[in-house]
Design an enzyme around this catalytic site. Structure first.
Site, mmCIF file in Angstrom:
data_model
loop_
_atom_site.group_PDB
_atom_site.id
_atom_site.type_symbol
_atom_site.label_atom_id
_atom_site.label_comp_id
_atom_site.label_asym_id
_atom_site.label_seq_id
_atom_site.Cartn_x
_atom_site.Cartn_y
_atom_site.Cartn_z
ATOM 1 N N ASN A 108 -5.373 -11.866 1.140
ATOM 2 C CA ASN A 108 -4.646 -13.046 1.059
ATOM 3 C C ASN A 108 -5.359 -14.142 1.864
ATOM 4 O O ASN A 108 -4.597 -14.838 1.714
ATOM 5 C CB ASN A 108 -3.447 -13.287 0.764
ATOM 6 C CG ASN A 108 -3.021 -12.380 -0.984
ATOM 7 O OD1 ASN A 108 -3.891 -11.680 -1.526
ATOM 8 N ND2 ASN A 108 -2.109 -12.601 -1.297
ATOM 9 N N ARG A 243 -4.170 -0.920 -7.277
ATOM 10 C CA ARG A 243 -2.688 -1.013 -8.131
ATOM 11 C C ARG A 243 -2.913 -0.207 -8.853
ATOM 12 O O ARG A 243 -4.167 -0.356 -9.680
ATOM 13 C CB ARG A 243 -2.192 -2.618 -7.735
ATOM 14 C CG ARG A 243 -1.919 -3.211 -6.833
ATOM 15 C CD ARG A 243 -1.177 -4.541 -6.564
ATOM 16 N NE ARG A 243 -2.731 -5.533 -6.823
ATOM 17 C CZ ARG A 243 -2.489 -6.418 -6.133
ATOM 18 N NH1 ARG A 243 -1.530 -7.552 -6.191
ATOM 19 N NH2 ARG A 243 -3.594 -7.411 -6.715
#
Length: 385
Positions: A108, A243
């Site tokens: 990010n 994930r």
């Protein structure tokens, strides 16, 4: 007694009005402060989008000092924190007390963005007075160099090497952002002119190792090079999951940034050229036409709409975020970790809370790649996007 009571009531009224006036003045002052403070307020996500002269402002310096508080002892920064907000003295103390935490990351835009910002403020405010920003920048650079694997890849977190954090991370352009910064340092871009030759040489070596890693990670299917997964195993270079809803696949999103980076290499060798050409061929092969994403109003849902795929013969081309390796079928996955082949099949929260399609490859194919081919054919330096 009557007169005394009246006097007392009169005094109470006066006290009441005095309190109201004081409150009014307080609210007025607060309103004036808010009006004067608001134009200077800026969110961290917008800090790299300001005009050049802004970086010498008091507000820019205040935010730069915030970054010094948030920088971890190892040299990196954590993600998803508004580092531009005004900190209380207690919050500053808490940030300093947290310096030993191991949550530094390149995910990010973390670490990379803080370093770019500090370099801009350092240059704008004068090196003789802002040496602390140079020190923090070089500490961040040292962190990026330390976290690079010997094989050239970068993990998502360091030193928190657990789970999928250990994988070589192309997700959200993490590794590409780091390598872009290292290249700009190595190439002596003016904003990084304060970095000495020893550091530049280290940055250049790290970038070259990163390029070698990218080439080793490119997925081959039936002997043919395709593109990349969002993350790869740090030992075998094989595509790897992250994930629950991010499965092993070929990425129609992250691969775009990788190809653009490879095309910006000044003197690409044959292997780099083959990697670019093969990835572009794959993008053309898996392009999705005749469909588009739409938001269908639905008041019964948490967001008031549902994201659906609809047919549209005039729609711009799309690419899936994830493609099944071997079949090139778009895949979708919810938090149950079960692969589906239709967006409509996964649960509402993931269907509307993740970018399952992208149009990013359109400009790559229509403009960037043809321009790169022309430069390559002309024998000129291949650089820029």
């Amino acid at each position: 007694m009557h007169r005394s009571g009246g006097k007392e009531r009169s005094m109470q009224k006066m006290a009441h009005w005095a309190r109201l006036m004081a409150l009014g003045l307080l609210l007025f002052a607060g309103g004036v402060f808010a009006q004067t403070a608001r134009p200077n307020a800026i969110a961290w996500k917008d800090c790299l989008d300001q005009k050049p002269d802004w970086y010498s402002s008091a507000e820019a310096v205040r935010i730069a000092d915030n970054l010094l508080n948030f920088q971890r002892e190892i040299g990196g920064w954590q993600k998803n924190v508004d580092m531009a907000r005004r900190l209380t003295e207690g919050e500053k103390a808490d940030a300093v007390d947290s310096k030993e935490q191991n949550d530094s990351t390149i995910d990010n835009d973390a670490t990379y963005a803080q370093m770019v910002y500090l370099a801009r403020v350092f240059n704008a405010t004068g090196a003789t007075h802002q040496e602390r920003y140079k020190t923090a920048f070089l500490k961040g650079l040292d962190y990026l160099l330390k976290m690079q694997y010997a094989n050239g890849g970068w993990p998502q977190y360091y030193p928190r090497l657990t789970g999928y954090y250990t994988h070589i991370t192309f997700n959200d352009d993490a590794m590409i952002n780091v390598m872009t910064l290292l290249r700009e340092i190595a190439q002596k871009q003016s904003v990084y002119s304060f970095v000495d030759e020893a550091w530049r040489a280290k940055a250049d070596r790290a970038e070259q190792k990163g390029i070698e890693c990218i080439l080793k990670c490119q997925i081959k299917v039936n002997g043919k090079l395709t593109a990349w997964c969002a993350q790869h195993d740090e030992v075998t270079f094989a595509p790897a999951p992250a994930r629950a809803y991010e499965k092993i696949s070929i990425s129609g999103a992250e691969s775009v940034g990788i190809v653009r980076f490879l095309m910006s290499i000044e003197h690409p060798n044959a292997q780099v050229a083959e990697a670019i050409q093969s990835a572009v061929a794959w993008f053309n092969q898996v392009k999705l036409t005749g469909i588009k994403l739409a938001r269908k109003p639905d008041a019964s849902t948490p967001k008031g709409y549902d994201t659906i795929v609809v047919e549209d013969a005039n729609a711009a081309p799309l690419w899936a975020r994830f493609y099944e390796i071997g079949t090139n079928r778009p895949i979708f996955c919810g938090r149950d970790s079960i692969i589906k082949f239709s967006l409509a099949e996964i649960e509402y929260e993931r269907r509307n809370g993740y970018n399952w399609y992208t149009g990013a490859a359109a400009k790559l194919l229509a403009q960037d790649y043809p321009a790169w081919q022309k430069r390559l054919a002309a024998g000129k330096n291949v650089r820029g996007k």
